[in-house]
Every structure is written in structure tokens, then in C-alpha cells.
Design a protein around this motif. Structure first.
Motif, PDB file in Angstrom:
ATOM      1  N   MET A  47       4.692  10.492  -1.457  1.00 35.13           N
ATOM      2  CA  MET A  47       5.238   9.151  -1.709  1.00 35.13           C
ATOM      3  C   MET A  47       4.568   8.124  -0.818  1.00 35.13           C
ATOM      4  O   MET A  47       4.592   8.243   0.392  1.00 35.13           O
ATOM      5  N   SER A  48       3.977   7.123  -1.417  1.00 34.18           N
ATOM      6  CA  SER A  48       3.453   6.052  -0.578  1.00 34.18           C
ATOM      7  C   SER A  48       3.650   4.703  -1.264  1.00 34.18           C
ATOM      8  O   SER A  48       4.037   4.636  -2.437  1.00 34.18           O
ATOM      9  N   MET A  76      -0.572  -6.700   5.311  1.00 33.80           N
ATOM     10  CA  MET A  76      -1.390  -5.537   4.931  1.00 33.80           C
ATOM     11  C   MET A  76      -1.101  -4.314   5.801  1.00 33.80           C
ATOM     12  O   MET A  76      -1.155  -3.181   5.334  1.00 33.80           O
ATOM     13  N   ASP A  77      -0.763  -4.550   7.078  1.00 25.88           N
ATOM     14  CA  ASP A  77      -0.500  -3.429   7.997  1.00 25.88           C
ATOM     15  C   ASP A  77       0.758  -2.647   7.649  1.00 25.88           C
ATOM     16  O   ASP A  77       0.945  -1.535   8.133  1.00 25.88           O
ATOM     17  N   ASP A  78       1.625  -3.244   6.829  1.00 28.51           N
ATOM     18  CA  ASP A  78       2.914  -2.603   6.525  1.00 28.51           C
ATOM     19  C   ASP A  78       2.836  -1.619   5.357  1.00 28.51           C
ATOM     20  O   ASP A  78       3.848  -1.047   4.970  1.00 28.51           O
ATOM     21  N   PHE A  79       1.657  -1.463   4.758  1.00 28.26           N
ATOM     22  CA  PHE A  79       1.542  -0.640   3.545  1.00 28.26           C
ATOM     23  C   PHE A  79       0.519   0.479   3.734  1.00 28.26           C
ATOM     24  O   PHE A  79      -0.439   0.345   4.495  1.00 28.26           O
ATOM     25  N   ASP A  80       0.738   1.592   3.003  1.00 30.72           N
ATOM     26  CA  ASP A  80      -0.204   2.717   3.067  1.00 30.72           C
ATOM     27  C   ASP A  80      -1.547   2.350   2.438  1.00 30.72           C
ATOM     28  O   ASP A  80      -2.603   2.780   2.889  1.00 30.72           O
ATOM     29  N   ILE A  81      -1.472   1.588   1.345  1.00 31.62           N
ATOM     30  CA  ILE A  81      -2.679   1.288   0.570  1.00 31.62           C
ATOM     31  C   ILE A  81      -2.679  -0.199   0.229  1.00 31.62           C
ATOM     32  O   ILE A  81      -1.629  -0.757  -0.109  1.00 31.62           O
ATOM     33  N   VAL A  82      -3.832  -0.818   0.348  1.00 35.22           N
ATOM     34  CA  VAL A  82      -3.982  -2.217  -0.077  1.00 35.22           C
ATOM     35  C   VAL A  82      -4.962  -2.261  -1.242  1.00 35.22           C
ATOM     36  O   VAL A  82      -6.064  -1.698  -1.172  1.00 35.22           O
ATOM     37  N   VAL A  83      -4.543  -2.918  -2.311  1.00 35.39           N
ATOM     38  CA  VAL A  83      -5.399  -3.098  -3.495  1.00 35.39           C
ATOM     39  C   VAL A  83      -5.613  -4.595  -3.677  1.00 35.39           C
ATOM     40  O   VAL A  83      -4.660  -5.373  -3.586  1.00 35.39           O
ATOM     41  N   GLY A 115      -3.972   4.962 -12.943  1.00 39.13           N
ATOM     42  CA  GLY A 115      -4.533   6.288 -12.629  1.00 39.13           C
ATOM     43  C   GLY A 115      -4.777   6.434 -11.138  1.00 39.13           C
ATOM     44  O   GLY A 115      -4.456   7.470 -10.532  1.00 39.13           O
ATOM     45  N   TYR A 116      -5.324   5.399 -10.541  1.00 36.36           N
ATOM     46  CA  TYR A 116      -5.600   5.424  -9.103  1.00 36.36           C
ATOM     47  C   TYR A 116      -4.302   5.581  -8.312  1.00 36.36           C
ATOM     48  O   TYR A 116      -4.188   6.437  -7.423  1.00 36.36           O
ATOM     49  N   LEU A 117      -3.314   4.770  -8.632  1.00 39.32           N
ATOM     50  CA  LEU A 117      -2.050   4.802  -7.876  1.00 39.32           C
ATOM     51  C   LEU A 117      -1.334   6.133  -8.074  1.00 39.32           C
ATOM     52  O   LEU A 117      -0.739   6.678  -7.139  1.00 39.32           O
ATOM     53  N   LYS A 118      -1.400   6.673  -9.293  1.00 38.19           N
ATOM     54  CA  LYS A 118      -0.778   7.983  -9.546  1.00 38.19           C
ATOM     55  C   LYS A 118      -1.446   9.061  -8.702  1.00 38.19           C
ATOM     56  O   LYS A 118      -0.779   9.875  -8.066  1.00 38.19           O
ATOM     57  N   ASP A 119      -2.768   9.067  -8.711  1.00 36.54           N
ATOM     58  CA  ASP A 119      -3.517  10.053  -7.920  1.00 36.54           C
ATOM     59  C   ASP A 119      -3.182   9.959  -6.443  1.00 36.54           C
ATOM     60  O   ASP A 119      -3.164  10.961  -5.733  1.00 36.54           O
ATOM     61  N   ARG A 120      -2.905   8.751  -5.983  1.00 39.66           N
ATOM     62  CA  ARG A 120      -2.588   8.537  -4.568  1.00 39.66           C
ATOM     63  C   ARG A 120      -1.094   8.654  -4.274  1.00 39.66           C
ATOM     64  O   ARG A 120      -0.651   8.356  -3.182  1.00 39.66           O
ATOM     65  N   GLU A 121      -0.344   9.065  -5.316  1.00 39.18           N
ATOM     66  CA  GLU A 121       1.103   9.298  -5.183  1.00 39.18           C
ATOM     67  C   GLU A 121       1.870   8.064  -4.722  1.00 39.18           C
ATOM     68  O   GLU A 121       2.826   8.144  -3.936  1.00 39.18           O
ATOM     69  N   VAL A 122       1.446   6.932  -5.233  1.00 44.55           N
ATOM     70  CA  VAL A 122       2.159   5.681  -4.946  1.00 44.55           C
ATOM     71  C   VAL A 122       3.376   5.575  -5.861  1.00 44.55           C
ATOM     72  O   VAL A 122       3.270   5.773  -7.080  1.00 44.55           O
ATOM     73  N   THR A 123       4.521   5.287  -5.262  1.00 45.36           N
ATOM     74  CA  THR A 123       5.767   5.121  -6.021  1.00 45.36           C
ATOM     75  C   THR A 123       6.279   3.685  -5.966  1.00 45.36           C
ATOM     76  O   THR A 123       7.017   3.252  -6.838  1.00 45.36           O
ATOM     77  N   ASP A 124       5.900   2.961  -4.909  1.00 42.15           N
ATOM     78  CA  ASP A 124       6.427   1.613  -4.688  1.00 42.15           C
ATOM     79  C   ASP A 124       5.272   0.626  -4.567  1.00 42.15           C
ATOM     80  O   ASP A 124       4.346   0.866  -3.788  1.00 42.15           O
ATOM     81  N   TYR A 179       7.101   2.286 -11.582  1.00 40.16           N
ATOM     82  CA  TYR A 179       7.059   2.012 -10.143  1.00 40.16           C
ATOM     83  C   TYR A 179       8.309   1.237  -9.724  1.00 40.16           C
ATOM     84  O   TYR A 179       8.917   0.532 -10.529  1.00 40.16           O
ATOM     85  N   SER A 180       8.668   1.364  -8.469  1.00 41.19           N
ATOM     86  CA  SER A 180       9.650   0.484  -7.871  1.00 41.19           C
ATOM     87  C   SER A 180       8.884  -0.768  -7.424  1.00 41.19           C
ATOM     88  O   SER A 180       7.955  -0.675  -6.624  1.00 41.19           O
ATOM     89  N   VAL A 181       9.257  -1.928  -7.961  1.00 41.89           N
ATOM     90  CA  VAL A 181       8.392  -3.114  -7.854  1.00 41.89           C
ATOM     91  C   VAL A 181       9.105  -4.268  -7.149  1.00 41.89           C
ATOM     92  O   VAL A 181      10.242  -4.608  -7.487  1.00 41.89           O
TER      93      VAL A 181
END
Ligand code: VGL
Ligand code: ZN
Length: 200
Positions: free
Chosen positions: A1-2, A36-43, A132-141, A165-167
Motif C-alpha cells: 500500500m502506498s 512532495m515529501d509527504d508521499f511515497d511517489i510523485v507523478v 498500470g504504473y500505479l497498480k504495479d507500484r501498489e498505490v491505493t491512495d 483509488y481513494s482520492v
């Protein structure tokens, strides 16, 4: 979960002095950099149009910006020429920190189809690859910020909610074009889709 921060279209053309300026578009940049520092991934997403794009009023004989035309996928607002591939206007605003972004999604490259959402073109079926990218990276939120609240941010947020996603949309880190009531209408549609709207 990220979790992921989706920074929508913080490009020169959407900032004051750009081709399709959003009022106060530049005021959100420092808070976005800090978030940006508060998140696992920045897109980051980047509106990226060929010069003769069918969303440009200049592609038609008798149309002006903000007129509406019927495209095969529904109504399309016509825009001033903006975010042309390779132009200065299409670059990220120089103050935006792009170093933390692991992925940059470009959209709107098909001359016949506009693409407000970071997930699908406006035909609602052509994917950008972000899901696809977010799924592969197990992003839920996902949390969305950027420009413009009532177009690319809202379309992206609604697609994200429909994809499961939780948005959250952070209105304090977004600004709107707000043409003909488009901001209120977008907030209404986002709420109905289950998007959390936050102000800080
Ligand atoms: C956008 C209009 C046209 C946006 C992009 O980023 O919200 N709006 N192209
Ligand atoms: Zn565009």
C-alpha cells in the motif's frame, strides 16, 4: 500500500503570462514542492499538444477560444494554442521541483482527441498508462494538486475514483479556469464520484 501525489500540468502556459493563464496558478508551486515529501511517489503530468491540435480554436475557420464544438467523443471547449510540444510554454514552471518525480505522464498528443485526465484521453477509453504504473507500484491512495481544478484536475480525480483509488483533491494547491460556472460544476461532479475535497 502506498500513496501518490499527482501534480497536474504545472506548466508555464497555465501560469500568469502563459497562453492559457490560470489566475494565481503560480501561487500553488511552493506548497506543492513542500507536499512532495509527504508521499511515497510523485507523478507529474504534462499537457503536450501537437501544433494543430483539434482542441485549439485556431484549428477551425470561424471559432474563437472558449467556443464549444462537437467531437466524436462529445462536447469540446476550444482553447487558445497552449502547451505545444517542445515549446517554452509546455515546460514545467521553473520553480516546480521536478526532481522528486519518478514518472512524467504526457497527454494530449493525439491531434484528434483532447486529454484532460491523467488516466484516459477524452474518448474515455484510451489509457495513458498511469493506472498500470500505479497498480504495479501498489498505490491505493492518490492526492491531486495543480492546474486547472475544473478541467485536468477534476477529470483525473473522477477517473481515479472510478478506478477504485481513494482520492483527495487539495483545493489550496489547485487553481481553476472557472469559465461559465465550470468550477462549481466540477466540484459537484467530483463529490458525487466520491472524491474527498480538502482545503488544507
Ligand atoms: C487543461 C484546458 C486545456 C488543464 C489542459 O490542464 O486543465 N485545460 N488543456
Ligand atoms: Zn490542453
Amino acid at each position: 500500500m502506498s500513496d501518490a501525489l499527482l501534480v497536474i500540468d504545472v506548466q508555464n502556459d497555465f501560469c500568469p503570462n502563459g497562453a492559457l493563464p490560470v489566475v494565481e496558478g503560480d501561487l500553488i508551486i511552493q506548497p506543492i514542492n513542500a507536499a512532495m515529501d509527504d508521499f511515497d511517489i510523485v507523478v507529474l503530468t504534462q499537457d503536450w499538444h501537437p501544433a494543430s491540435h483539434k482542441s485549439f480554436a485556431s484549428s477551425y475557420e470561424n471559432k474563437k477560444p472558449f467556443d464549444i464544438v462537437e467531437m466524436f467523443y462529445g462536447n469540446q471547449v476550444l482553447w487558445p494554442d497552449h502547451c505545444i510540444q517542445g515549446s517554452v510554454g509546455a515546460r514545467f514552471h521553473p520553480n516546480l521541483n521536478h526532481e522528486k518525480a519518478e514518472v512524467i505522464i504526457r497527454k494530449g498528443s493525439n491531434p484528434a482527441v483532447d486529454s484532460y485526465s491523467a488516466f484516459f484521453e477524452n474518448d474515455k477509453v484510451t489509457p495513458t498508462g498511469l493506472h498500470g504504473y500505479l497498480k504495479d507500484r501498489e498505490v491505493t491512495d492518490v492526492t491531486l494538486v495543480g492546474l486547472a481544478t475544473d478541467f485536468c484536475v477534476a477529470f483525473s480525480a473522477i477517473d481515479a475514483a472510478n478506478l477504485g483509488y481513494s482520492v483527495t483533491v487539495r483545493l489550496d494547491m489547485a487553481r481553476a479556469i472557472d469559465n461559465g460556472g465550470s468550477l462549481n460544476s466540477a466540484i459537484d461532479k467530483m463529490s458525487k464520484a466520491g472524491v474527498n475535497i480538502e482545503n488544507g
